[in-house]
Every structure is written in structure tokens, then in C-alpha cells.
Scaffold this active site. Structure first.
Site, PDB file in Angstrom:
ATOM      1  N   ASP A  74       0.628  -1.018  -0.212  1.00 23.42           N
ATOM      2  CA  ASP A  74      -0.012  -0.385  -0.279  1.00 23.42           C
ATOM      3  C   ASP A  74       1.147   1.056  -0.411  1.00 23.42           C
ATOM      4  O   ASP A  74       1.648   1.537   0.667  1.00 23.42           O
ATOM      5  CB  ASP A  74      -1.077   0.249   1.183  1.00 23.42           C
ATOM      6  CG  ASP A  74      -1.964   0.960   1.083  1.00 23.42           C
ATOM      7  OD1 ASP A  74      -3.069   1.411   0.143  1.00 23.42           O
ATOM      8  OD2 ASP A  74      -1.435   1.764   2.239  1.00 23.42           O
ATOM      9  N   GLU A 113       1.201  -0.389  -5.109  1.00 26.49           N
ATOM     10  CA  GLU A 113       0.829   1.121  -5.267  1.00 26.49           C
ATOM     11  C   GLU A 113       1.440   1.523  -5.525  1.00 26.49           C
ATOM     12  O   GLU A 113       1.469   2.321  -4.910  1.00 26.49           O
ATOM     13  CB  GLU A 113      -0.108   1.099  -4.520  1.00 26.49           C
ATOM     14  CG  GLU A 113      -1.064   2.210  -4.277  1.00 26.49           C
ATOM     15  CD  GLU A 113      -1.969   3.005  -3.699  1.00 26.49           C
ATOM     16  OE1 GLU A 113      -3.637   3.112  -3.213  1.00 26.49           O
ATOM     17  OE2 GLU A 113      -2.166   2.375  -2.059  1.00 26.49           O
TER      18      GLU A 113
END
Length: 525
Positions: A206, A256
Site C-alpha cells: 500500500d 501501489e
């Protein structure tokens, strides 16, 4: 527990279809209104029949849920709302028995304010060096240490009663970690090993470009380069160390990484760093043939120098549902409008979403499918008093938040709550049962049937490169191996290229055998 045989990196991830599970909204196994691991285990036959190669789970760890689980309090424990660590181990093993691998989410930029490290730091003990604590500016320290803004709105700093401020690029309940500290690095490498030893085949990272901070914490408005907290060079040492850990287990990473600079983006995909990264240019592209072709070409070009496969995704847990987004007059991506703004033509959006599914699944690389996309779910309007996403509150109510794409799935049309389980934690819209999986499974023309057929037929496109074919304006046409994909984004029907067999279509051809607008077809050459 005994260490299982490490996953073998046989390159499966280079062309995989990976299904994103937002556990809280997938399926409720115990009837309390919250999705859980028991619900996922019960739906493994559905996922196997869909034909996916892996499941990516958004954070399932112990968390106060101030940001949908992205505020992690304990990486080695499953949140009690979802189940137990033993259940997670069973789910990983049972999925693997069906040929489905597991990818878990790691949130390295920050932890929950309930994490033991942060609680110890607040209590005055050692540990503040693991975060970013600073005195404030102004005569009495009443101003934040710098001008950084939270991704959720407002200052990226919160002041404590003792006068110090701490950094949080997201919600105040998500204090940023100090990645210059060796204990932070060691802890995350240990977390990776913990999950790889339980049979996890990969990790999604993330906010992968935000970890490292300029130690001086300068104002963003100073304009100095590099950016004080985005895409800093020292990050690559972190991911090289992670790659060494992953290689011990044959595991893979997907990052990401939101970066406009394609050369900087590709650095994260060098052979000794991350295996893949999400492709946001394709996700954010409007329904326009020229812009989609440019996005596809640019994506393949930026991945080629490092030998990494592209990834393709139409939607995720942070993005307006594809049917709603493509059904707007302005089909460009807009975080600010989410499910509001331009009225949506759901019939138009559904036609385009079906065509987009065939387009994405025909492209070279890996494809991610967010839960419910295979059911054609639209974005849901959430009553203001039921919105839980912190983006809504932090924006002062101007941002509707991301809950509209997180509504619990409909499984059975004739059951309470459309078969999800108990009274859902987010309300299901009226008519949600019309999208139920059991109803769609019996309809050969449904979105679910289309996805099942497309995933089954996807190997027809082989592993080779993409070659564009001559096509009229507004039409995308390409070949891979012996298969052709044609997508008509124009308003008028077009003739199909020469072929020997029609493999699959997103909608019927017209009476003259031509491909209508907002329709895609797969052909055998």
C-alpha cells in the site's frame, strides 16, 4: 506451526487473473452483518468456478477500522470481526488446494494509533524515534511543523497534550512510521516472513512510494527536489531488502505506485525490487479509443525496459464502480465526484463495462478484478448518517467517500440481505438482489457468465505481444497469438475483421453481423 513448502515462483503472476477481496463486504459467515473469513471459505467454490488464479485480501489484521483496516494494530493477528489466525491459515491452504493463491496487503507507511509502538510512544517511554514527532512552529508551538497536508484533507499533523506534533499522511489514527530507523525495517521483514511461512504467495504494498521522508521535513511549498515524501531514492533499498526475503519463498510483490513519471515508476520494477505495480493510467482513462490506446501503449512501453508484466484493473475498493463511472456523460476518472455529480445511465455503463472487461482480459499481463465487478454492481449512494469512510468527515462532507463501492455483495436473490448474511454493516440499495450471483449464474447473458467465459477463454491470447490492427476511428483492434480482440467505442456499427470463429462477445452483433457501439468481441484468426 510447521513451515509449509514455500510457494514456487513459476511466473504465474505474469498473466494471472487476481480477484480482490474486501473481506468486510464479501460474505458474512456468522450472521453478524460483517464479512469474514468463514464467508470467504464458504465461497471458494464460486471463486474457483469464476476461474481466478489468486485472491488479494485487503487488510484482515487486527484494527480499530478507522480506515477500513488500513490502520493496522497487529500484523500477526486477524481482526476478531473476521475470524482467527487459524482460520486464515485454513483459508490459505483450502484456496491453494483449488489452485488459488493468496496475496495479502501490507501498509508500511503507517500503523494504527492503537499499535503497541505508538501507544508506548504516547506513554512517554522509548519509541518516539520510530515515528515522526516534532515541536510545532509559532511562538508557542501552536502551528504544525510544516505545511504537509493529509491525503484525507487537513493538516498532516496532530498535536498532543504535551505540545509535540506527530505526522500522519492519512488519518490522525494512522501515524507515519520512520523508515530511517532500522527497527522499522527489521519489523516489516519479519512480518513478510511471518506470512510467507503460512503459505502466502504474494504481498500487495500500500502507498508504496510514500514511506521515506526527508529528515529535515521541509515545507512542500519550498519546491525543493526531490519531493520531501514522494518517491525518494532511499526507498529502493527497502524494496531490494524485501525482494531478497520474497525470493527465499518464491513470493511476489505488487506495489501501489502512483507516479506520473514513467521512468521513475519503472525503477520500482527492476529485477531486484517489486515484481509488478498497479497501472493507474488505464484505470483512470475515460471511455475513449485514442486515450485508451495511448494508455495501453505507454503502459507496455514503460514496463518493457525492466521486463516486468503490466497490470490491468478497472476498479478497486477506492474507486467508483465501473458501471457507474462509464455510464456518465464525462467518463473520466474523478475522485472528487465519486458516485455523485453527473447523472449515470446504468444501461450505457453496463454495456461499456462488459466491453471493458473483454478489453482488459485480452491484454498482455495480469488482471485484477475487484469483488462485485463480475456481477456488474453499480456504485451505491450511502445515506449520510451511514458513511464510515474518513475521507467524508475529513473533507467536511464535500467528498462522499469510498463506501459506495464497498457495499456488501448480493449472493442469493431470495434470501434476506440478498444472501450476504446478517444485517449488513453498510446498507444494500433497493433492488440489490437483482444482481445476485445465484440469479446471474443461471443467465448465460449475465455479467457473471461473461466474466466466467472470458477468464476460461483468456488463454486463447497466449503469452505473446500485442499487435495493433488497422481499424476505423473509435475502434480498438489487436491480435495476440491466434486471437483477436475488437472493441467498438464509436456510435456506429463496424464490420468485423476476417476470422475463423467468434469466441465471445460482450453484446449481440447487429442483424448484418456488425459490431455495435460500446461492444467488444473476441475472435479466432
Amino acid at each position: 506451526m510447521g513451515q509449509p513448502t514455500p510457494a514456487t515462483d513459476d511466473g504465474w503472476w505474469r498473466s494471472a487473473v487476481i480477484y480482490q477481496v474486501y473481506v468486510r463486504s464479501f460474505a458474512d459467515g456468522d450472521g453478524d452483518g460483517t464479512g469474514d473469513l468463514a464467508g470467504v471459505r464458504a465461497r471458494l467454490p464460486y471463486l474457483a468456478e469464476l476461474g481466478v488464479d489468486a485472491l488479494w485480501f485487503t487488510p484482515w489484521y487486527r484494527s480499530p477500522m478507522k480506515d477500513g483496516g488500513y490502520d493496522v494494530a497487529d500484523y500477526r493477528a486477524i481482526d476478531p470481526a473476521f475470524g482467527t489466525l487459524a482460520e486464515a491459515e485454513k483459508l490459505i491452504a483450502e484456496a491453494r488446494e483449488r489452485g488459488i493463491r493468496t496475496i495479502v496487503d501490507i501498509v508500511p507507511n503507517h500503523v494504527s494509533d492503537q499499535h503497541p509502538w505508538f501507544r508506548a510512544a504516547l506513554a512517554g517511554g522509548p519509541g518516539r524515534e520510530l515515528f515522526h514527532f516534532r515541536p510545532g512552529r509559532g511562538e508557542h508551538g501552536e502551528l504544525p511543523p510544516n505545511d504537509w497536508q493529509s491525503e484525507f484533507g487537513g493538516p498532516a499533523w496532530t498535536r498532543l497534550p504535551d505540545g509535540d506534533w506527530y505526522l500522519h499522511l492519512f488519518a490522525p489514527e494512522q501515524p507515519d512510521l520512520n523508515w530511517a530507523h532500522p527497527a522499522v525495517r527489521q519489523e516489516h521483514e519479519d512480518i513478510l516472513r511471518f506470512w510467507f511461512e503460512r503459505g502466502v504467495a504474494g504481498v500487495r504494498v500500500d502507498s508504496a512510494a510514500l514511506l521515506a521522508k526527508d529528515p529535515e521535513l521541509p515545507d512542500v511549498t519550498d519546491g525543493r527536489a526531490p519531493h520531501p515524501y514522494v518517491d525518494r531514492d532511499e526507498l529502493h533499498d527497502v524494496y531490494r531488502a524485501w525482494r531478497a526475503v520474497a525470493d527465499e519463498y518464491g513470493a511476489v510483490f505488487v506495489g501501489e505506485v502512483w507516479l506520473p513519471d514513467t521512468e521513475r515508476f519503472a525503477r520500482y520494477l527492476r529485477p531486484d525490487e517489486l515484481h509488478t505495480a498497479f497501472n493507474f493510467s488505464f484505470l483512470t482513462c475515460p471511455w475513449d479509443a485514442d486515450r485508451l490506446r495511448t494508455s495501453i501503449d505507454d503502459t507496455l512501453a514503460e514496463h518493457a525496459p525492466v521486463g516486468a508484466p503490466a497490470t490491468w484493473v478497472l476498479c478497486n475498493h477506492d474507486v467508483t464502480r465501473t458501471v457507474t463511472r462509464y455510464g456518465r456523460a464525462d467518463t473520466g476518472f474523478d475522485f472528487a465526484t465519486k458516485a455523485f455529480g453527473t447523472p449515470t445511465d446504468l444501461a450505457l455503463g453496463t454495456r461499456r463495462a462488459r466491453a471493458a472487461a473483454l478489453l482488459s482480459l485480452a491484454l498482455p499481463g495480469a488482471v485484477y478484478v475487484y469483488q462485485g465487478e463480475e456481477l456488474g454492481l453499480p456504485e451505491a449512494d450511502i445515506p449520510l448518517d451511514r458513511i464510515e469512510d474518513p475521507m467524508h468527515a475529513r473533507s467536511g462532507g464535500t467528498d462522499p467517500g469510498r463506501d459506495g463501492c464497498r457495499v456488501p455483495l448480493p449472493w442469493a436473490a431470495g434470501e434476506p440481505h440478498a444472501g450476504f448474511g446478517g444485517d449488513p454493516w453498510l446498507p444494500q440499495p433497493d433492488g440489490w438482489a437483482a444482481y445476485a450471483a445465484d440469479r446471474q449464474a443461471e443467465d448465460p447473458g449475465s455479467m457473471l457468465s461473461l466474466y466466467r467465459a472470458a477468464i476460461r477463454l483468456r488463454p486463447e491470447f497466449g503469452d505473446g505481444p500485442l499487435t495493433w490492427l488497422p481499424a476505423p476511428d473509435g475502434v480498438l483492434a489487436f491480435t495476440r497469438a491466434d486471437a483477436l480482440c475488437v472493441v467498438n467505442l464509436a456510435d456506429t456499427p463496424v464490420d468485423l475483421p476476417a476470422h475463423t470463429e467468434l469466441l465471445l462477445h460482450s453484446g449481440p452483433l447487429d442483424t448484418a453481423g456488425r459490431l455495435p457501439g460500446d461492444t467488444a468481441v473476441w475472435l479466432r484468426a
